[in-house]
Design an enzyme around this catalytic site. Sequence first.
Site, PDB file in Angstrom:
ATOM      1  N   ASP A 181      -3.132  37.705 -52.035  1.00 29.65           N
ATOM      2  CA  ASP A 181      -2.750  36.317 -53.103  1.00 29.65           C
ATOM      3  C   ASP A 181      -1.524  36.671 -53.210  1.00 29.65           C
ATOM      4  OD1 ASP A 181      -5.235  37.304 -54.189  1.00 29.65           O
ATOM      5  OD2 ASP A 181      -4.620  37.983 -55.802  1.00 29.65           O
ATOM      6  N   GLU A 265     -15.805  39.522 -57.089  1.00 29.38           N
ATOM      7  CA  GLU A 265     -16.607  39.967 -56.381  1.00 29.38           C
ATOM      8  C   GLU A 265     -17.124  40.909 -57.459  1.00 29.38           C
ATOM      9  OE1 GLU A 265     -14.007  40.429 -51.797  1.00 29.38           O
ATOM     10  OE2 GLU A 265     -14.276  41.649 -53.679  1.00 29.38           O
ATOM     11  N   THR A 448     -17.820  39.636 -47.760  1.00 31.56           N
ATOM     12  CA  THR A 448     -16.536  39.267 -46.354  1.00 31.56           C
ATOM     13  C   THR A 448     -16.787  40.258 -45.555  1.00 31.56           C
ATOM     14  OG1 THR A 448     -15.551  40.911 -47.645  1.00 31.56           O
ATOM     15  CG2 THR A 448     -14.768  38.629 -48.349  1.00 31.56           C
ATOM     16  N   GLU A 486     -17.398  35.149 -45.144  1.00 34.10           N
ATOM     17  CA  GLU A 486     -16.505  35.031 -45.090  1.00 34.10           C
ATOM     18  C   GLU A 486     -14.946  35.425 -44.247  1.00 34.10           C
ATOM     19  OE1 GLU A 486     -14.677  35.253 -49.387  1.00 34.10           O
ATOM     20  OE2 GLU A 486     -16.415  33.896 -50.210  1.00 34.10           O
ATOM     21  N   LEU A 489      -9.212  38.330 -43.780  1.00 38.27           N
ATOM     22  CA  LEU A 489      -7.929  38.030 -43.707  1.00 38.27           C
ATOM     23  C   LEU A 489      -7.244  37.347 -42.948  1.00 38.27           C
ATOM     24  CD1 LEU A 489      -7.147  42.087 -42.724  1.00 38.27           C
ATOM     25  CD2 LEU A 489      -6.708  40.868 -44.205  1.00 38.27           C
TER      26      LEU A 489
END
Length: 552
Positions: A181, A265, A448, A486, A489
Amino acid sequence: MTSVCQSRAAGVPARQVHVEAVAAKRVEESAPLTTPSSWQSYRSDFNKDDGELRMLLNSIQAFDLPERRESASPPQPAPAPATLLPVYVMLPLDTVWPVERDGRMVNVIKREKALEVGLRTLKRAGVEGVMVDVWWGIVEGAAPGEYDFSAYKRLFHKVAENGLKVQAVMSFHAAGGNVGDTCKIPLPSWVLAVGDRNPDVFFMDKAGVRNRECLSLGCDGVPLFHGRTPVAMYRDFIEAFADEFDYMFGEVIHEVTVGLGPAGELRYPSYPEGDGRWRFPGVGEFQCFDRYMLADLREKADAAGHPEWGLGGPHDCGHYNAAAWETGFFVSQGGSWDSEYGRFFLGWYSGALLAHGDRVLGAAAQALGRRGRPRRARTVTEQADGHLVYEFEAACHLGAKLAGVHWWFKSRAHAAELTAGYYNTRERDGYADVMAMLRRHRARLSFTCVEMRDCEHPPEGRCSPQGLLQQVIEAAMAAGVPLSGENALQRYDNYAFDRIAESAFGLNARAGRLEQLTFLRMGDLMFDNFASFSSFLERLRSPPANQGWTGY
């Protein structure tokens, strides 16, 4: 390398998109941008040197992009070769941002010229579309029921002009507390004001610390917010979004992903790294101590004939940064997780999370599929008499996200998954019920950590992103739930690219099961490594033909 998995369609005539975009009032990029005093909790790197703008503008010659001109006819983007695995790219979290101009607050597109060049560059490289966070705290930040989608409308038109699609994420959480973020976007101020008067609308841990990243699922059905429940607020927001953009559903807006918890999520905020309480690979903590969650726990415990089980969460589960073997609850042999009480508590805790997802996705499906919305044929069946029977569905897909909580996966209890709300252990498949819920709503799943390998993590964390992904892929396949991947990182090394390609096409991950890849994230780092990213996209256009191939 130590890694942590956290995070993040009836058509539009091209001429209509172009004309509306040209007619929209343009914001002077040279004018000063300041955040209004009432929005001081919103923070971004907007005022820093715009390295992204310089990088993108310098890339024009390298990619031989034509100069953009306004004209009466819509622009025709150059055709780009498609990948076998459609690739979407996440836009920066703060692509749309609130600023003050002439004494009033407006939402604008940040770095607009850089964004235009970036979109054209992505299209030329073969990218299918972009993922965009539609922030609750920005769109409905001023007052309840007042929605400002103007900057998003401008943004979506720019995306459409460049021949790209949109995956819009209804972000009902706050930004700033998760890995990656780069800005701070709180929940709407009027929501936080209710929380100031009634802190139990937020999740709470056993020490009494509140998490203000999202609302507690315990109050989903309580009308605390100017007469509305949280689920009603989420439904109204999605309804307003669909009213504004349903003419784009199908051809431009491909999917609406609904935020269901922290980082968007479906999970509890059990590993809050942003405020320093948790560090990888700690087991995390249960988040069930607000009065609404406790009231539900007491009710379920009474119904089970054990009222003593409803007094609170487990007392022997350690702390955020504990190792599983340091606790009485999560230890592999003899741990309380495997007792009658442990099975009751974990069933209740994970069940409450599933029920939350079911409620919110149900409300979202209702808003997106309302009579009059664009629809498309889902199935066509020919009857014995030759008549064709069509079954229709909403033109825009519904989506949800799960977190890749891979640490402690190699232990019996899977401690980190349990505190996050996934009742998955070595003896119990915790993702089958999740997939069944998603299937009921015809929802697609984003998951992810597709770039990670087990060997990249310290052995003491018992990590297995590969094992976790394998289990999720198989559970999605069994339930018939479309699965997208996804990367958790930002990585541009071939080792990470190899793993993503292996996840999509390798036999050890059920070849070809991933239906889409969403890549994290457009910005300076991506364009600094664009040659590597372009080479990766080329690889996805031509995977190995050898059926016995098991990875790069």
